[in-house]
Design a protein around this motif. Structure first.
Motif, PDB file in Angstrom:
ATOM      1  N   TRP A   1       0.830  -1.206   0.000  1.00  0.00           N
ATOM      2  CA  TRP A   1       0.000   0.000   0.000  1.00  0.00           C
ATOM      3  C   TRP A   1       0.866   1.260   0.000  1.00  0.00           C
ATOM      4  O   TRP A   1       0.572   2.222  -0.715  1.00  0.00           O
ATOM      5  N   LEU A   2       1.939   1.251   0.771  1.00  0.00           N
ATOM      6  CA  LEU A   2       2.827   2.414   0.812  1.00  0.00           C
ATOM      7  C   LEU A   2       3.505   2.638  -0.528  1.00  0.00           C
ATOM      8  O   LEU A   2       3.630   3.787  -0.999  1.00  0.00           O
ATOM      9  N   ALA A   3       3.963   1.545  -1.161  1.00  0.00           N
ATOM     10  CA  ALA A   3       4.630   1.666  -2.459  1.00  0.00           C
ATOM     11  C   ALA A   3       3.659   2.179  -3.516  1.00  0.00           C
ATOM     12  O   ALA A   3       4.012   3.019  -4.357  1.00  0.00           O
ATOM     13  N   ARG A   4       2.432   1.682  -3.476  1.00  0.00           N
ATOM     14  CA  ARG A   4       1.438   2.137  -4.440  1.00  0.00           C
ATOM     15  C   ARG A   4       1.097   3.616  -4.208  1.00  0.00           C
ATOM     16  O   ARG A   4       0.935   4.383  -5.165  1.00  0.00           O
ATOM     17  N   ARG A   5       0.961   4.005  -2.956  1.00  0.00           N
ATOM     18  CA  ARG A   5       0.661   5.407  -2.665  1.00  0.00           C
ATOM     19  C   ARG A   5       1.765   6.316  -3.199  1.00  0.00           C
ATOM     20  O   ARG A   5       1.481   7.357  -3.813  1.00  0.00           O
TER      21      ARG A   5
ATOM     22  N   VAL B   1      -8.419   5.387  -1.184  1.00  0.00           N
ATOM     23  CA  VAL B   1      -8.556   4.010  -0.687  1.00  0.00           C
ATOM     24  C   VAL B   1      -7.290   3.594   0.046  1.00  0.00           C
ATOM     25  O   VAL B   1      -7.339   3.024   1.148  1.00  0.00           O
ATOM     26  N   LEU B   2      -6.133   3.870  -0.550  1.00  0.00           N
ATOM     27  CA  LEU B   2      -4.861   3.473   0.060  1.00  0.00           C
ATOM     28  C   LEU B   2      -4.635   4.197   1.383  1.00  0.00           C
ATOM     29  O   LEU B   2      -4.161   3.595   2.362  1.00  0.00           O
ATOM     30  N   GLU B   3      -4.940   5.477   1.426  1.00  0.00           N
ATOM     31  CA  GLU B   3      -4.790   6.229   2.679  1.00  0.00           C
ATOM     32  C   GLU B   3      -5.674   5.627   3.764  1.00  0.00           C
ATOM     33  O   GLU B   3      -5.253   5.486   4.926  1.00  0.00           O
ATOM     34  N   TYR B   4      -6.874   5.261   3.396  1.00  0.00           N
ATOM     35  CA  TYR B   4      -7.784   4.661   4.373  1.00  0.00           C
ATOM     36  C   TYR B   4      -7.231   3.335   4.883  1.00  0.00           C
ATOM     37  O   TYR B   4      -7.243   3.065   6.089  1.00  0.00           O
TER      38      TYR B   4
ATOM     39  N   ILE C   1      -4.113   2.294   4.978  1.00  0.00           N
ATOM     40  CA  ILE C   1      -2.916   2.523   5.795  1.00  0.00           C
ATOM     41  C   ILE C   1      -3.303   2.998   7.194  1.00  0.00           C
ATOM     42  O   ILE C   1      -2.739   2.550   8.203  1.00  0.00           O
ATOM     43  N   ARG C   2      -4.297   3.897   7.277  1.00  0.00           N
ATOM     44  CA  ARG C   2      -4.750   4.379   8.590  1.00  0.00           C
ATOM     45  C   ARG C   2      -5.471   3.282   9.367  1.00  0.00           C
ATOM     46  O   ARG C   2      -5.242   3.118  10.571  1.00  0.00           O
ATOM     47  N   ARG C   3      -6.321   2.543   8.682  1.00  0.00           N
ATOM     48  CA  ARG C   3      -7.155   1.557   9.375  1.00  0.00           C
ATOM     49  C   ARG C   3      -6.345   0.389   9.909  1.00  0.00           C
ATOM     50  O   ARG C   3      -6.539  -0.051  11.047  1.00  0.00           O
ATOM     51  N   TYR C   4      -5.421  -0.129   9.085  1.00  0.00           N
ATOM     52  CA  TYR C   4      -4.717  -1.352   9.470  1.00  0.00           C
ATOM     53  C   TYR C   4      -3.359  -1.103  10.104  1.00  0.00           C
ATOM     54  O   TYR C   4      -2.866  -1.944  10.863  1.00  0.00           O
ATOM     55  N   GLY C   5      -2.717   0.042   9.778  1.00  0.00           N
ATOM     56  CA  GLY C   5      -1.445   0.382  10.412  1.00  0.00           C
ATOM     57  C   GLY C   5      -0.463  -0.772  10.417  1.00  0.00           C
ATOM     58  O   GLY C   5      -0.146  -1.339   9.375  1.00  0.00           O
TER      59      GLY C   5
END
Length: 296
Positions: free
Chosen positions: A14-18, A38-41, A43-47
Motif C-alpha cells: 500500500w505504501l509503495a502504491r501510494r 482508498v490506500l490512505e484509508y 494505511i490508517r485503518r490497518y497500520g
C-alpha cells in the motif's frame, strides 16, 4: 502500470502504491485521487496490524511492466509465470495457449468417456475422501455413453455420496453453459463436494453471462462464487476476459467477496491505459470494488 509478485507485506504494498500514484502523471486525475483515498484509508485503518503484516499476494514493484489487462491478471494469478515475455505478441500467444488448453480439457472430458472402461480411471483426486459409490458412478458412465438419463443417474449417485467423477461435472457444466434454465443441474453441481467444483461453476457462470442469460440459475451460480473462497481465483481470471460485461460481473462479485489482496489487483487494472474495448462503467466499477473491500 507496474506489477510483480514480490516479498511485500500488504502494508508495504500500500505504501509503495501510494508513493507511485502520488507521482504519476499518466493516470487520469479522478482515478488517481480515488485510489489514493482508498490506500490512505487502508494505511490508517490497518497500520501495523497482523493483517497488514501478511504477505501481499498481488504485490507491486518495478521488475514487471505491462499495459495489457490479460497479462496483468494472469501474471498475478500465475505468480509471475507470464513475466519475462519479450514482446506483446509472445505474451498474447502464451495466454492464448493457456486458455485453449483449459477449453480443450472441459470440452473433451465427455467425448473421451468411451476410452475409460475402468472404474479406477474415474477416481479424480479422491485419496482422502470417503469410498465412492462404484455402482452409481458406473451408472453415470453408462448414461453419458448413451447420452440419456444422465441427470437421473447423477442425482441417484449424489444420494449415496457427495462426490462425482470429473466427466459428470463436465456434463453438468455443459448443461449450464449451453442451456437457459436448468436449475436441477445447478443444484446438483453445487451440492457436489468434489475439489474441481469451483472451477466448473466459474466456467458455467462465465458462459451464461457471455450469452446474456441472466436469470435465477445464473444468480445461483454467482452466489456460490461469492460465498466460496476457493472459487475466487476463477472470478479473478474473468477480470481479463474479452467480454466487458463479464469483466464487470467479475468485478461485482469481488466487490462483495474479495479480500484485501484484491485491492492491489484492482488498482493495477484501474491504472492501465485507456482501452477501446472498455465498458463506460468499468473503471468506476473497479474503484467502487476497491472502496467496498477496504471498508468491509
Amino acid at each position: 502500470m507496474l506489477a510483480a509478485a514480490d516479498a511485500f507485506t500488504l502494508a508495504e504494498d500500500w505504501l509503495a502504491r501510494r508513493q507511485r500514484l502520488a507521482g504519476s502523471v499518466t493516470i487520469p486525475e479522478a482515478y488517481r485521487q480515488a485510489q489514493l483515498q482508498v490506500l490512505e484509508y487502508l494505511i490508517r485503518r490497518y497500520g501495523d496490524s497482523p493483517e497488514a503484516a501478511r504477505p501481499a499476494r498481488f504485490g507491486s514493484s518495478a521488475p514487471f511492466y505491462s499495459n495489457d489487462r490479460v497479462i496483468v491478471v494472469h501474471h498475478h494469478l500465475g505468480r509471475g509465470t507470464i513475466a519475462g515475455v519479450k514482446s506483446q505478441a509472445e505474451a498474447n500467444q502464451r495466454v492464448g495457449d493457456i486458455l485453449r488448453h483449459l477449453q480443450s480439457v472441459h470440452e473433451n472430458d465427455i467425448d473421451d468417456i468411451a476410452a475409460h472402461n475402468d472404474f479406477a480411471d474415474w477416481v479424480d483426486e479422491l485419496d482422502e475422501h470417503p469410498i465412492v459409490p462404484e455402482r452409481a458412478w458406473n451408472a453415470i458412465l453408462r448414461a453419458l455413453r448413451r447420452r440419456r438419463s444422465a441427470h437421473r443417474a447423477i442425482a441417484e449417485a449424489l444420494q449415496q455420496s457427495p462426490y462425482l467423477p470429473r466427466a459428470a461435472l463436465t456434463y453438468l457444466c455443459r448443461c449450464l453453459s449451453r442451456g437457459t434454465y436448468d436449475m436441477e443441474a445447478a443444484e446438483m453441481l453445487l451440492s457436489c463436494r468434489s475439489e474441481k467444483v469451483p472451477e466448473y461453476v466459474a466456467r458455467a457462470w462465465r458462459e451464461r453471462v457471455d450469452r446474456g442469460c441472466l436469470n435465477a440459475v445464473t444468480e445461483k451460480l454467482r452466489d456460490y462464487l461469492a460465498a466460496e473462497p476457493r472459487a475466487l481465483d476463477g472470478v479473478r481470471e474473468r477480470l481479463g476476459d474479452r467480454n466487458p460485461a463479464i469483466r464487470l460481473a467479475a468485478t461485482e462479485v469481488l466487490r462483495d467477496a474479495g479480500t484485501l489482496d484484491d485491492v492491489s489487483l484492482l488498482s493495477d487494472l484501474v491504472s492501465l491505459p485507456a482501452d477501446e474495448s472498455e465498458h463506460a462503467d468499468e473503471r468506476r466499477a473497479l474503484l467502487d470494488a476497491m472502496w467496498a473491500i477496504a471498508h468491509r
